[in-house]
Enzyme design. Structure first.
Site, mmCIF file in Angstrom:
data_model
loop_
_atom_site.group_PDB
_atom_site.id
_atom_site.type_symbol
_atom_site.label_atom_id
_atom_site.label_comp_id
_atom_site.label_asym_id
_atom_site.label_seq_id
_atom_site.Cartn_x
_atom_site.Cartn_y
_atom_site.Cartn_z
ATOM 1 N N LYS B 80 0.860 -1.186 0.000
ATOM 2 C CA LYS B 80 0.000 0.000 0.000
ATOM 3 C C LYS B 80 0.896 1.235 0.000
ATOM 4 C CE LYS B 80 -3.963 1.951 2.534
ATOM 5 N NZ LYS B 80 -4.840 1.794 3.715
ATOM 6 N N SER B 155 -9.749 1.740 2.690
ATOM 7 C CA SER B 155 -8.850 2.481 1.827
ATOM 8 C C SER B 155 -7.787 1.610 1.139
ATOM 9 C CB SER B 155 -8.124 3.561 2.634
ATOM 10 O OG SER B 155 -7.320 2.969 3.629
ATOM 11 N N SER B 179 -9.959 -0.534 6.941
ATOM 12 C CA SER B 179 -9.338 -0.377 5.620
ATOM 13 C C SER B 179 -8.606 -1.599 5.084
ATOM 14 C CB SER B 179 -8.369 0.816 5.639
ATOM 15 O OG SER B 179 -9.092 2.009 5.555
#
Lengths: 94, 481, 476
Positions: B80, B155, B179
């Protein structure tokens, strides 16, 4: 009820410029969100202490031992503006 | 044998050991697939192809020399884009950090490199991890590989989409309010949010410091355990990192839940939860029962206060954490300035996206003079009550079982203009962050549109073993049900 | 109208730890810009603070040395504001649970002794430095000082004059030096004070509006700023105006204070508990341990110098006001054993030298041991006091061992009666008028003859013997 004036003040504190249009939009958004956030005030918290953390740890310390600092060039590499030794800015005198 | 890109990390690792596969071939296979499929999925922001292939060759040489290799030696991974990677852009999917190249590696990245993992690239997310759909990326929207018209969740939407779309066998996500778990559920993969403090946050660009936690996103539970083995552990660079002995989580991968007590918190099955989701999760509950677990309904009465308390705490911390983006030391600087004030204001106004600004404003508001007690302090008290709720149910139960998200993946653009509705996507995941306990999301079927449904298992602090054991058992038995 | 002046001080002292408060970078002063920096102290995304344990220990030491209560439960908070010298856009400080509270120190002003209350002592990190860029006319940011640990010592509004304020800061400086937590080098900014000041007509109960003047880094500027601000506020009130609550700066060169331009909304710091740092819990044992190892404080040294060594109260007070000076005194006495003489040298020459050279007492150009050797040379009669002054000046210049100076310059005193007698005989014979004068009752004549002999002997004649021999002549 949160007002446009408050949004402007908060934007000042947050160092954000908001256009009239944005102020309008954020004011409406924030009214909804703050009303939603207000729900916490319907819970009885009499005698309850605050928790800043999920865990109950304390006294996390580091020994006073010098570690090598970073290469200055590495640190300044990301600076939008520098003179090779320091981050540079417009004059703070005005 | 399956196509290379469909393999799990442990399958790849075994194939290296048995010399069925070469690291270079695997890495190249993934890049070939990325070049084709990521046009549609749009998971990757930055690819590290050159470094990855060089690293693959070096690791293959070690395999060839018969050296003893790390658990992830030669296994590709996607990261990420809010975890600092030395020399590789770390953008947080924000204009603000579009060109930011960290001079250091996050602790998790260091650990991955030590274990021989090969970073394929950095993946998309909601800007600064603020969002539940990855639509708030400043660069582009990521699509759900199961149905390209749907969001992948967020996210960590990029992390979920690349694993589900076979563009990386495993990935790392971060979870502040769901997330990792919610996108895992939306894309039909496994996502584990470890106990707060189990994985170092050093080098994770902070959203909400007291809630953020890095965790594995994988195709199966075994990979989650292997990846957790690599990234967990005390870090002296993170004051909130727990000082615990290292565990081998793969030892918890036992196909047996007999006698394990599972609570079903009724508040997690309320009216906000889609009926198809409920149905699939309740079917999973039944499976657990059939496998010998003891299942009972229970209650976490403060659940409804979690979401507002979460938004208050998370945004308050974020408003402060994002102050450092001021256009001086790194990141975006406005072209339009004369004074210092101009640099601050214009850089931030131009560099941050709408949702980030909205949360900074909310966070600043709840901390500002006159409102602190009513919001921030009150939310911190709610946190105490939520923790007490969890402590109480965990006196009786080993695990809790809930849906991960109130719905399956929604259509792209369907919620983008209604922030509050978007916040509701976190309804069932935030109580876990507020109390700091670990939880895992794994697929438990699909809805009528074919979109995956996720179930969430929640354990007590630092009991990732029970979590993994139950998840593993369910995974081993669900197909035959 | 008569006014009463109300002064409270916030004193910031940099702690003399080896590393910064939240990272392992060195706190060493100087160094090229941004070379004592890392991701933590430059506020890089993802970097996290870890508290230096010495900072807590030093703050607790300072608290105990100033009679504070030590908090068993304490935490750190973020103070949010935007400024280019503050890399995270927040300072990590302590808001509602400081490490130390409710202390006091006693000050002496003239004959008066007074107790000044200490509200609290908390830990926080220092900011970086903004430097004018002569080349571009812009501003440069150097973060070497960013993250250096500070304690902020907040006083009660107990002071009533510039003299008291200076005495208070001198006292604090002495204490911090004694307990070894700060080197208190004011010229390097490691000790600086913010002055909160208001005035009110004598007899009025309500406090006047106060102003805060920030960052004063010398005793002189503290005193001058206070005098200036008192005069300014009086003038404002007497011309019918109102004093504004404001933050001010002091321009020491111009000898003037001025109000800082601030935006009112910049004052909401939005303090909240620092989520990257865990709370601090101090055990009784920890606190007791620090208490037990606290070094002797100035008060107790002063008492000891008066009662055991017999120094005058005034001298004892001066010498113990600085730990470095007091350590110098003790080191010299340990070598030569003549406390009186060491004290005299300190009071007459050493304080003057330090002031002239602008150095601290641990930076004097010569060692305490060498001063002691000089005193021993006098005590043994090897050199006269007059010669000693010359040797001392040489020591100030070169830092050389006095024995070596005496030897190299041939300054050893002549005490051989035969040699002195030879000179005396010659001088007396050449000055018959002086003998006549002396006999006529003019004592000055003796001094003249001694002077002549000393001149002849280049100052090296033993004065006692010289005197004795001349008197023998005169009284013949």
């Amino acid at each position: 009820m949160i007002s446009k004036e408050e949004i402007k003040h908060i934007a000042e504190l947050s160092m954000l410029n908001l256009s009239e249009e944005e102020i309008q939009k954020y004011t409406v958004n924030m009214q909804d969100i703050v009303e939603f956030a207000n729900k916490v005030n319907s819970l009885d918290t009499e005698g309850i202490t605050e928790s800043a953390f999920a865990l109950d740890t304390f006294n996390v310390f580091r020994k006073d031992e010098v570690r090598e600092s970073f290469d200055r060039e590495e640190l300044l590499k990301n600076a939008p503006s520098s003179n090779g030794e320091a981050y540079s800015l417009p004059s703070m005198m005005n | 044998m399956k196509n290379i890109c469909e393999l799990t990390a442990h399958e790849i690792r075994e194939a290296y050991e048995s010399k069925e596969l070469k690291v270079t071939d695997v890495v190249k296979a993934f890049y070939e697939k990325i070049k084709v499929d990521d046009e549609k999925i749009k998971g990757y922001i930055t690819l590290c192809e050159e470094e990855a292939i060089a690293q693959a060759e070096a690791i293959q040489a070690k395999y060839d020399a018969g050296e003893k290799m790390g658990a992830l030696a030669g296994v590709p991974i996607a990261i990420k884009d809010n975890m600092c990677t030395r020399g590789v852009k770390t953008t947080c999917a924000s204009r603000m950090l579009e060109n930011f190249i960290p001079p250091y590696d996050a602790t998790v990245i260091k650990k991955l490199k030590d274990a021989g993992a090969i970073i394929l690239g950095k993946v998309n997310m909601d800007e600064f991890a603020m969002g539940a759909s990855t639509e708030h990326s400043a660069f582009f929207k990521t699509h759900n590989p199961v149905n390209l018209n749907k969001v992948p969740g967020g996210s960590s939407g990029g992390s979920a989409a690349v694993v589900a779309g076979d563009l990386s066998p495993i990935s790392l996500g971060s979870d502040t309010g769901g997330s990792i778990r919610q996108p895992a559920a939306f894309c039909g993969i496994v996502g584990l949010k470890p106990t707060y403090g189990l994985v170092s946050r050093y080098g994770l660009v902070a959203f909400a410091s007291s809630l953020d936690q890095i965790g594995p996103m994988t195709k199966d539970v075994t990979d989650a355990a292997i990846l957790l083995n690599t990234i967990a552990g005390h870090d002296e660079m993170d004051s909130t990192s727990a000082k615990l002995d290292k565990k081998d989580y793969t030892k918890a991968l036992v196909n047996d839940v007999k006698g394990i007590k599972i609570g079903i918190p009724k508040e997690f099955f309320g009216e906000g939860v889609n009926s198809e989701v409920k149905e699939k999760v309740l079917a999973a509950v039944k499976t657990f029962e059939e496998l010998g677990a003891i299942v009972e309904e229970c209650s976490l009465p403060a659940t409804e206060y979690c979401l507002p308390a979460y938004y208050i705490i998370a945004c308050a911390e974020a408003s402060s954490n994002l102050g450092r983006f001021d256009g001086i030391r790194y990141g975006y600087r406005t072209k339009n300035y004369e004074t210092m004030q101009d640099i601050f204001r214009n850089s931030r106004s131009e560099g941050f996206g709408e949702e980030v600004k909205r949360r900074i404003i909310l966070g600043t508001y709840v901390l500002s003079s006159g409102y602190y007690d009513a919001y921030y302090k009150k939310a911190q008290k709610v946190r105490t009550i939520v923790k007490q709720n969890f402590d109480k149910v965990f006196e009786k139960y080993d695990l809790l079982l809930t849906p991960t998200a109130p719905s399956t993946a929604f259509d792209i653009d369907s919620k983008i203009n209604n922030p509050l509705e978007m916040y509701m996507a976190d309804l069932l995941t935030v109580p876990v962050n507020v109390s700091g306990v670990p939880a895992i999301s794994m697929p438990c079927g699909s809805d009528s549109e074919g979109m995956p449904v996720g179930l969430q298992l929640i354990a007590k602090h630092f009991d990732e073993e029970t979590l993994l054991r139950a998840a593993y058992t369910y995974e081993q038995n669900r197909e035959v049900q | 109208m008569e006014y009463e002046v109300i002064i409270g001080l916030e004193v910031h002292a940099e702690l003399s730890t080896k590393t910064k408060i939240y990272c392992g970078c060195s706190t060493e002063f100087g160094g090229d810009p941004n070379t004592h920096c890392c991701p933590v102290c430059t506020g890089m995304p993802g970097a996290l603070p870890v508290l230096n344990e010495k900072v807590v220990e030093y703050a607790v030491r300072a608290g105990l040395a100033t009679g504070c209560e030590i908090a068993r439960e304490s935490k750190q908070d973020r103070k949010n504001y935007f400024y280019p010298d503050t890399p995270r856009a927040y300072q990590i400080s302590q808001y509602d649970l400081p490490l130390c509270e409710h202390g006091h120190v006693d000050i002496n002003v003239g004959e008066m002794s007074k107790t000044i209350g200490i509200t609290r002592i908390h830990i926080e990190d220092d900011a970086g430095k903004l430097v004018h860029d002569g080349y571009t006319g812009g501003t440069l940011v150097d973060l070497n000082r960013a993250g250096v640990p500070l304690i902020e010592i907040v006083s009660e509004p107990d002071m009533r004059s510039a003299e008291e304020a200076v005495a208070y800061v001198e006292k604090l400086k002495g204490i911090l030096e004694y307990i070894g937590v700060s080197d208190c080098k004011m010229q390097e900014g490691s000790l600086r004070a913010d002055v909160n000041l208001s005035i009110r007509p004598v007899g009025q109960e309500k406090f006047g509006t106060r102003t805060e003047t920030k960052n004063l880094n010398s005793f002189r500027s503290i005193a001058r700023c206070i005098e200036f601000e008192i005069a300014r506020q009086k003038e404002v009130l007497e011309s019918g105006g109102v004093v504004l609550q404001e933050t001010r700066r002091w321009d020491d060169e111009a000898g003037e204070g001025y109000a800082m331009r601030t935006k009112e909304e910049a004052n909401d710091y939005r303090y909240f508990p620092e989520p990257d740092l865990m709370p601090i819990r101090l055990s009784e044992e920890y606190i007791q341990n620090i208490k037990d190892t606290l070094p002797e404080l100035p008060e107790s040294r002063r008492a000891r110098y008066i009662s055991e060594i017999g120094l005058p109260e005034y001298d004892a007070g001066i010498i113990t006001s600085s730990k470095h000076l007091s350590d110098f005194f003790e080191a010299a006495v340990a070598v030569c054993g003549n406390a009186k003489s060491v004290s005299n040298w300190i009071m007459t020459d050493i304080i003057r030298i330090a002031k002239d050279k602008g150095v601290e007492y641990n930076e004097l150009p010569f060692t305490a041991e060498n001063l002691a050797k000089l005193i021993m040379l006098i005590d043994k009669g090897t050199i006269s006091s007059a010669i000693a002054k010359k040797v001392f000046e040489e020591m100030v210049e070169t830092g050389e061992n006095p024995e070596k100076i005496v030897e190299a310059k041939g300054l050893v005193q002549i005490s051989d009666e035969g040699a002195i007698k030879e000179v005396v005989d010659r001088i007396v014979a050449a000055n018959p008028q002086s003998i006549a004068d002396y006999k006529a009752g003019k004592d000055r004549a003796l001094g003249f003859l001694v002077g002549q002999c000393m001149k002849e002997m280049k100052g090296k004649g033993n004065p006692q013997i010289l005197n004795k021999l001349i008197l023998e002549h005169l009284n013949k």
